[in-house]
Design an enzyme around this catalytic site. Structure first.
Site, PDB file in Angstrom:
ATOM      1  N   LYS A   1       6.312 -16.669 -21.221  1.00 34.37           N
ATOM      2  CA  LYS A   1       5.830 -17.866 -21.907  1.00 34.37           C
ATOM      3  C   LYS A   1       6.718 -18.186 -23.102  1.00 34.37           C
ATOM      4  CE  LYS A   1       1.295 -18.168 -22.102  1.00 34.37           C
ATOM      5  NZ  LYS A   1       0.009 -17.660 -22.604  1.00 34.37           N
TER       6      LYS A   1
ATOM      7  N   ARG B   1      -0.932 -16.821 -28.643  1.00 36.44           N
ATOM      8  CA  ARG B   1      -0.963 -16.810 -27.178  1.00 36.44           C
ATOM      9  C   ARG B   1      -0.259 -15.595 -26.596  1.00 36.44           C
ATOM     10  NH1 ARG B   1       1.801 -22.309 -25.482  1.00 36.44           N
ATOM     11  NH2 ARG B   1       0.573 -21.914 -23.595  1.00 36.44           N
TER      12      ARG B   1
ATOM     13  N   GLY C   1      -4.200 -15.898 -16.775  1.00 35.66           N
ATOM     14  CA  GLY C   1      -5.586 -15.694 -17.166  1.00 35.66           C
ATOM     15  C   GLY C   1      -5.976 -14.243 -17.413  1.00 35.66           C
TER      16      GLY C   1
ATOM     17  N   MET D   1      -4.699 -12.042 -19.745  1.00 38.48           N
ATOM     18  CA  MET D   1      -4.738 -11.607 -21.143  1.00 38.48           C
ATOM     19  C   MET D   1      -5.279 -12.758 -21.986  1.00 38.48           C
ATOM     20  SD  MET D   1      -1.344  -9.358 -21.372  1.00 38.48           S
ATOM     21  CE  MET D   1      -0.377 -10.755 -20.925  1.00 38.48           C
TER      22      MET D   1
ATOM     23  N   ARG E   1       6.512 -22.538 -16.208  1.00 41.32           N
ATOM     24  CA  ARG E   1       6.907 -21.296 -15.536  1.00 41.32           C
ATOM     25  C   ARG E   1       7.097 -21.619 -14.060  1.00 41.32           C
ATOM     26  NH1 ARG E   1       0.989 -18.829 -16.432  1.00 41.32           N
ATOM     27  NH2 ARG E   1      -0.067 -20.579 -15.514  1.00 41.32           N
TER      28      ARG E   1
ATOM     29  N   HIS F   1      -9.626 -20.717 -11.636  1.00 36.81           N
ATOM     30  CA  HIS F   1      -9.229 -19.305 -11.542  1.00 36.81           C
ATOM     31  C   HIS F   1      -9.208 -18.837 -10.088  1.00 36.81           C
ATOM     32  CE1 HIS F   1     -10.062 -14.930 -11.508  1.00 36.81           C
ATOM     33  NE2 HIS F   1      -9.158 -14.930 -12.469  1.00 36.81           N
TER      34      HIS F   1
ATOM     35  N   ARG G   1       6.087  -0.296  25.961  1.00 35.67           N
ATOM     36  CA  ARG G   1       5.277   0.887  26.268  1.00 35.67           C
ATOM     37  C   ARG G   1       4.655   0.715  27.639  1.00 35.67           C
ATOM     38  NH1 ARG G   1       3.142   0.045  20.317  1.00 35.67           N
ATOM     39  NH2 ARG G   1       3.394  -2.028  21.206  1.00 35.67           N
TER      40      ARG G   1
ATOM     41  N   SER H   1      16.431   5.749  19.329  1.00 39.58           N
ATOM     42  CA  SER H   1      15.499   4.833  18.689  1.00 39.58           C
ATOM     43  C   SER H   1      14.532   5.680  17.876  1.00 39.58           C
ATOM     44  CB  SER H   1      14.763   4.021  19.744  1.00 39.58           C
ATOM     45  OG  SER H   1      13.804   3.205  19.109  1.00 39.58           O
TER      46      SER H   1
ATOM     47  N   GLY I   1      11.433   6.788  16.401  1.00 35.52           N
ATOM     48  CA  GLY I   1       9.995   6.557  16.549  1.00 35.52           C
ATOM     49  C   GLY I   1       9.343   7.071  15.282  1.00 35.52           C
ATOM     50  N   THR I   2       9.331   6.223  14.272  1.00 32.69           N
ATOM     51  CA  THR I   2       8.965   6.729  12.945  1.00 32.69           C
ATOM     52  C   THR I   2       7.472   6.972  12.766  1.00 32.69           C
ATOM     53  OG1 THR I   2       9.141   4.450  12.184  1.00 32.69           O
ATOM     54  CG2 THR I   2      10.986   5.919  11.694  1.00 32.69           C
ATOM     55  N   ASN I   3       6.640   6.504  13.705  1.00 30.51           N
ATOM     56  CA  ASN I   3       5.226   6.869  13.583  1.00 30.51           C
ATOM     57  C   ASN I   3       5.066   8.375  13.819  1.00 30.51           C
ATOM     58  OD1 ASN I   3       4.863   4.160  13.321  1.00 30.51           O
ATOM     59  ND2 ASN I   3       3.856   3.861  15.286  1.00 30.51           N
ATOM     60  N   ASP I   4       5.573   8.825  14.971  1.00 31.30           N
ATOM     61  CA  ASP I   4       5.491  10.252  15.260  1.00 31.30           C
ATOM     62  C   ASP I   4       6.375  11.061  14.321  1.00 31.30           C
ATOM     63  OD1 ASP I   4       3.734  11.254  17.306  1.00 31.30           O
ATOM     64  OD2 ASP I   4       4.699   9.822  18.651  1.00 31.30           O
TER      65      ASP I   4
ATOM     66  N   CYS J   1      11.851   1.847  16.105  1.00 27.30           N
ATOM     67  CA  CYS J   1      10.788   1.142  16.823  1.00 27.30           C
ATOM     68  C   CYS J   1       9.401   1.502  16.322  1.00 27.30           C
ATOM     69  CB  CYS J   1      10.907   1.367  18.321  1.00 27.30           C
ATOM     70  SG  CYS J   1      10.629   3.083  18.786  1.00 27.30           S
TER      71      CYS J   1
ATOM     72  N   TYR K   1      19.602  -1.999  14.772  1.00 24.84           N
ATOM     73  CA  TYR K   1      18.502  -2.955  14.898  1.00 24.84           C
ATOM     74  C   TYR K   1      17.184  -2.363  14.416  1.00 24.84           C
ATOM     75  CZ  TYR K   1      16.991  -0.413  19.089  1.00 24.84           C
ATOM     76  OH  TYR K   1      16.548   0.560  19.952  1.00 24.84           O
TER      77      TYR K   1
HETATM   78  P1  ADP Z   1      -2.895 -18.585 -20.491  1.00 22.98           P
HETATM   79  O1  ADP Z   1      -1.756 -17.644 -20.446  1.00 22.98           O
HETATM   80  O2  ADP Z   1      -4.197 -17.961 -20.176  1.00 22.98           O
HETATM   81  O3  ADP Z   1      -2.626 -19.841 -19.737  1.00 22.98           O
HETATM   82  P2  ADP Z   1      -2.192 -19.980 -22.887  1.00 22.98           P
HETATM   83  O4  ADP Z   1      -1.590 -19.240 -24.005  1.00 22.98           O
HETATM   84  O5  ADP Z   1      -1.266 -20.744 -22.038  1.00 22.98           O
HETATM   85  O6  ADP Z   1      -3.067 -18.990 -22.036  1.00 22.98           O
HETATM   86  O7  ADP Z   1      -3.264 -20.929 -23.504  1.00 22.98           O
HETATM   87  C1  ADP Z   1      -4.190 -21.597 -22.699  1.00 22.98           C
HETATM   88  C2  ADP Z   1      -4.259 -23.028 -23.058  1.00 22.98           C
HETATM   89  O8  ADP Z   1      -4.557 -23.189 -24.422  1.00 22.98           O
HETATM   90  C3  ADP Z   1      -2.975 -23.798 -22.868  1.00 22.98           C
HETATM   91  O9  ADP Z   1      -2.816 -24.199 -21.576  1.00 22.98           O
HETATM   92  C4  ADP Z   1      -3.206 -24.974 -23.773  1.00 22.98           C
HETATM   93  O10 ADP Z   1      -3.966 -25.939 -23.104  1.00 22.98           O
HETATM   94  C5  ADP Z   1      -3.985 -24.381 -24.907  1.00 22.98           C
HETATM   95  N1  ADP Z   1      -3.090 -24.132 -26.029  1.00 22.98           N
HETATM   96  C6  ADP Z   1      -2.400 -23.012 -26.312  1.00 22.98           C
HETATM   97  N2  ADP Z   1      -1.664 -23.182 -27.412  1.00 22.98           N
HETATM   98  C7  ADP Z   1      -1.906 -24.447 -27.854  1.00 22.98           C
HETATM   99  C8  ADP Z   1      -1.436 -25.223 -28.943  1.00 22.98           C
HETATM  100  N3  ADP Z   1      -0.566 -24.733 -29.811  1.00 22.98           N
HETATM  101  N4  ADP Z   1      -1.897 -26.465 -29.050  1.00 22.98           N
HETATM  102  C9  ADP Z   1      -2.790 -26.959 -28.157  1.00 22.98           C
HETATM  103  N5  ADP Z   1      -3.262 -26.282 -27.126  1.00 22.98           N
HETATM  104  C10 ADP Z   1      -2.821 -25.038 -26.964  1.00 22.98           C
HETATM  105 MG    MG Z   2       5.804   8.509  19.762  1.00 18.27          MG
HETATM  106 MG    MG Z   3      -1.114 -20.980 -19.988  1.00 21.53          MG
END
Ligand code: ADP
Ligand code: MG
Ligand code: MG
Length: 882
Positions: free
Chosen positions: A28, A98, A107, A109, A344, A460, A566, A768, A770-773, A835, A855
């Site tokens: 990020k 953040r 989501g 952390m 990202r 989510h 087989r 060939s 036969g890596t299972n056996d 195989c 192969y």
């Molecule tokens: P996550 O990694 O869970 O997506 P983020 O750090 O991206 O968490 O934050 C989640 C949301 O919070 C962002 O998508 C944004 O909408 C809001 N946010 C984070 N920082 C700011 C900021 N400086 N100003 C406005 N909104 C923010």
């Molecule tokens: Mg065999």
């Molecule tokens: Mg985010």
């Protein structure tokens, strides 16, 4: 690329970093820096590095020396750019803190918004924006997030207070609550904090900031983050960065909004922006599934947001060209102005991965080599999953959003823990939730599919399901989920815990019971991508196929021959089992020959079909392998039926079953040992193969039979079998007046065979593996009994991986190398292949490439995966690169 002297600093301003510094700044932070660098509108900020997090976590959880001073310096830089001061009662600067690790863990952390608000600064914010409602909305959000993340107070405590207030006021949405009531809510929130912690909510903005940063560091080790890392093979010692960034506000009124978008459709790969937004909202509101967001295109119709939408399209385009890949964006519109908060590489389904890679080659953004490297074997695996049979006529019970493709059936469960317990036992379950949260992750992983009543395409549930390749239907609003009674209702239909349903993540359909599915095929974009892969790979890819139908399917999927046919599988089909049983019951060689004579035409017919399907390609046929008792009945009724059918006494059958019973069948009378003690069997099989080959050749079809003798441990075994096969060939070729080129080889599946490979190669034109056996015998583990302890071994890290899934390089791999060297010493041109089931496993395929096999052979539906993995191995891709 800009280079930065990173020195021994802890903190880096956004304008100092760049996208290459993911290790240090987290994904990020590195991308915020990159967006800043290329001139996109990013609120100013700085990143507290992953290095600082690791130092904190490893250093007895004390803030490393010098860090706080650097944070204050960074803060001063933001203040200068914004023109407001942190903690200033009149014109307060607010920041977000953040989390963001090297690898995206959506989501998993924590993030805290509106840091810097206190009883004092909230007044300044209200005055400054002339919007009291807004100021208290920000403040209550801060207390809730800070309460949850820093102080460990369950969010429900706050949610309940909020819900109560809304009920009292008779409003549905947060933004309908008037200012004075929000003020009361803040009061209630502060009391919750006081009650839960015994101390007041901190009124010093700097204390808030400091504790927020440390809480983000701590969130690296919360349960869901650890689960996620385990599931995705992310190391636990990387740490997370903490990004401190000036707040911008999507909750300032109808000309403000917050949203998420992908530059292309993450489900289908279609070009064009795809996303959702909410007006007058902040942060997580869009993905939390509380209000149902609007499709991003709607922004264009809103005169207050149209300008920002056009800016967003432009930014999306620039980012795609800059990163040359599909991006996942987070943005906020504050009073009509667009601010970028994150970019990202977007997670995508297998279907989207293939389409995007192929499209981007056509658009000139990337070359075929890069396209091949961008699609992971797991992506293809998803595509090669079953879909609902389109000819199936029936009405879905309900329809939701098609969040992650593929069809899945299973028993309904409502609880993530239960899904995990049943899923681990191998039961097919569908996890049904109102909506999912990161705490449900382990259950989602164990379920076959996920169904939710709420949430959009970026909820989510949707994001996680796509990431782990599970079918998901979300936002199925017809569903009334009742956790208490462990059931859900659609109209008057009640579906209880344990009932079977089917979901189709490609269409959003939810169906009662188990609905038939059809196998996938390869065409269009996927065919093009695999053609490119074929240009890069060195390994050939064959298929394990036992029937003409399988062989045809394998060809269609790109197999260049059969690596393992087989023959015994043919003997189980239909009436053939009776001839086979007759053969087993025979007491003299004559009787045995008579029974075999019945089997021979059936075998021949199968071989003709297979040779035709594989015209021009080699077909490796293995002579009879399993112990004979596998063909005999086990239950009394079956014995009676067999006695009647074959005209023998049930006693005779029971005696035979008894006689064939072995203490350890895996190491018993099987493999070439059968053809040696009963040479008629090998004779018959050789005759069936060569007569089929002659028949095909007479029809002008090119055939390349390769006859493979199983379970050889001593070269003399192979000599004996070879003598029979060669004799039959000579005879038949003489009779037909035509010769067919063929070869004879062996499976290397007993350690002794690997160790004496130089001797065995005198008689074998190919090996060939036969890596299972070979894995069973190298470890001394019977695969059939491994269930009692192998799961424990894996869970406790005694074995790093299941050796039956991923080839063990150190032991089994070593034997393969020894056999390779021994074989080549005697016969330099000896052909080498694999195989076992490992032939379809990407990591094992990489090993096969590295040790120079010719192969790999995989089951037909894994052939495309093997083609891709072989190309990636040749291109030097290592694990974790995609
Ligand atoms: P996550 O990694 O869970 O997506 P983020 O750090 O991206 O968490 O934050 C989640 C949301 O919070 C962002 O998508 C944004 O909408 C809001 N946010 C984070 N920082 C700011 C900021 N400086 N100003 C406005 N909104 C923010
Ligand atoms: Mg065999
Ligand atoms: Mg985010």
């Amino acid at each position: 690329m800009v280079s930065v002297a990173t020195g021994r600093r802890w903190v880096f301003l956004f304008r100092e970093g760049n996208a290459q510094l993911r290790d240090l700044l987290g994904g990020k932070g590195a991308n915020l820096a990159e967006m800043t660098r290329i001139g996109l509108p990013v609120p100013p900020g700085f990143t507290v590095s992953t290095r600082a997090c690791v130092a904190y976590l490893q250093g007895g959880r004390r803030m490393p020396e010098g860090l706080w001073e650097e944070v204050l310096e960074g803060l001063r830089d933001i203040e200068q750019q914004i023109g407001r001061r942190f903690g200033d009662p009149a014109q307060p600067l607010l920041v977000s803190v953040r989390s963001g690790a090297k690898f995206s863990m959506p989501g998993m952390m924590d993030t805290i918004l509106n840091v810097g608000l206190t009883d004092e600064t909230v007044l300044g914010l209200a005055a400054m924006t002339a919007n009291e409602r807004f100021a208290y909305d920000c403040y209550r959000r801060l207390i809730q997030m800070f309460g949850k993340v820093v102080l460990d107070i369950p969010s429900e405590r706050f949610e309940d207070a909020l819900d109560e207030l809304k009920r009292e006021l008779g409003v549905i949405h947060d933004y309908e609550i008037p200012a004075e009531h929000l003020q009361r809510l803040v009061q209630a929130y502060k009391e919750i904090v006081q009650q839960a912690t015994g101390t007041p909510f901190p009124q010093d903005p700097f204390e808030q900031l400091r504790r927020a940063i440390l809480a983000v560091f701590e969130s690296w080790n919360n349960r869901r983050a650890i689960d996620y890392r385990n599931a995705h093979g992310i190391p636990h010692d990387l740490g997370t960065a903490a990004n401190v960034q000036a707040m911008v506000f999507g909750n300032l009124g109808p000309d403000s909004a917050t949203g998420v978008a992908f530059t292309r459709n993450p489900s289908t790969g279609e070009k064009g922006i795809f996303g959702e937004y909410l007006t007058n909202a902040q942060g997580e509101d869009v993905v939390a599934g509380i209000r149902t967001p609007q499709p991003i295109q709607e922004m264009a119709k809103d005169p207050l947001l149209r300008g920002a939408y056009e800016q967003l399209l432009d930014v999306a385009d620039r980012l795609e060209r800059h990163y040359r890949d599909m991006q996942d964006l987070e943005f906020t519109v504050e009073r009509g102005k667009l601010w970028m908060l994150q970019t990202r590489t977007g997670k995508r389904t297998g279907r989207a991965a293939v389409k995007i890679a192929v499209d981007m080659v056509h658009e000139g953004l990337i070359d075929p080599r890069e396209a091949v490297l961008r699609v992971s074997p797991e992506h293809l695996d998803q595509l090669l999953h079953p879909m609902l049979d389109p000819s199936w006529k029936g009405e879905p019970l309900a329809k939701g959003l098609p969040a992650s493709p593929g069809a899945a059936s299973g028993k309904v469960v409502f609880d993530a823990d239960e899904a995990k317990v049943l899923g681990d036992r191998g039961e097919a379950v569908i996890l049904v939730r109102l909506e999912t949260s990161p705490d449900d992750f382990h259950g989602m992983l164990a379920a076959r599919g996920i169904l939710t009543a709420r949430g959009g395409m970026t909820s989510h549930a949707a994001v996680v399901a796509r990431g782990i390749g599970k079918p998901a239907v979300v936002g199925c609003s017809a569903l009334v989920v009742d956790y208490e009674r462990q059931e859900f209702r659609v109209g008057d239909v009640v579906v209880r815990r344990g009932d079977v349903i089917t979901i189709d993540g490609s269409t959003g359909a939810v169906l009662l019971g188990e609905v038939p599915t059809i196998p996938p095929s390869v065409g269009g974009d996927l065919a093009e991508l695999l053609d490119w892969a074929d240009q890069f790979r060195r390994l050939q890819v064959r298929a394990n196929a036992d029937t003409p139908e399988d062989a045809a399917k394998a060809r269609e999927l790109g197999a260049e021959g059969i690596g393992l046919c087989r023959t015994e599988h043919m003997f189980f089909q239909g009436d053939r089992i009776w001839a086979m049983r007759e053969m087993i019951m025979a007491t003299t060689p004559e009787e045995r020959r008579a029974a075999l004579a019945k089997l021979e035409p059936m075998q021949r017919e199968d071989f003709v079909g297979i040779f035709k399907a594989m015209a021009g390609f080699p077909v490796t046929i293995r002579t009879l392998d399993p112990p004979l008792h596998e063909f005999l009945p086990k239950h009394e009724e079956e014995i009676q039926a067999m006695a009647e059918r074959l005209g023998v006494s049930p006693e005779a059958i029971r005696a035979k079953v008894q006689a064939l019973t072995e203490a350890n069948p895996m190491l018993g009378h099987r493999g070439c040992r059968l053809g040696i003690t009963a040479p008629e069997i090998t004779e018959m099989q050789a005759r069936a193969i060569f007569t089929a080959a002659l028949q095909c050749a007479a029809e002008g079809i090119e055939v390349h039979p390769e006859i493979m003798v199983p379970l050889v441990s001593d070269v003399r075994e192979l000599m004996v079998q070879r003598e029979i096969i060669d004799r039959v060939a000579r005879q038949l070729f003489a009779e037909a007046g035509r010769e067919i080129p063929y070869s004879i080889g062996t499976m290397i599946e007993v350690p002794r065979a690997a160790l004496t490979a130089s001797e065995i190669a005198r008689e074998a034109e190919f090996f060939s593996f036969g890596t299972n056996d070979l894995t069973q015998m190298t470890y001394g583990i019977s695969r059939d009994d491994a269930g009692r302890f192998l799961p424990y071994y894996l869970e406790h890290g005694i074995y790093p991986a299941d050796p039956f899934q991923t080839l063990d390089r150190a032991g089994v791999g070593r034997l393969i190398e020894i056999a390779r060297d021994g074989g080549r010493a005697t016969r330099p041109a000896i052909k080498l292949g694999i195989c076992g089931e490992h032939g379809g496993d990407p990591a094992s395929i990489r090993f096969c490439h590295e040790v120079g096999l010719d192969y790999v052979s995989a089951s037909p539906y894994r052939v495309p995966i093997a083609r891709l993995a072989a190309a990636q191995a040749a291109l030097g891709l290592r694990e974790g690169d995609v």
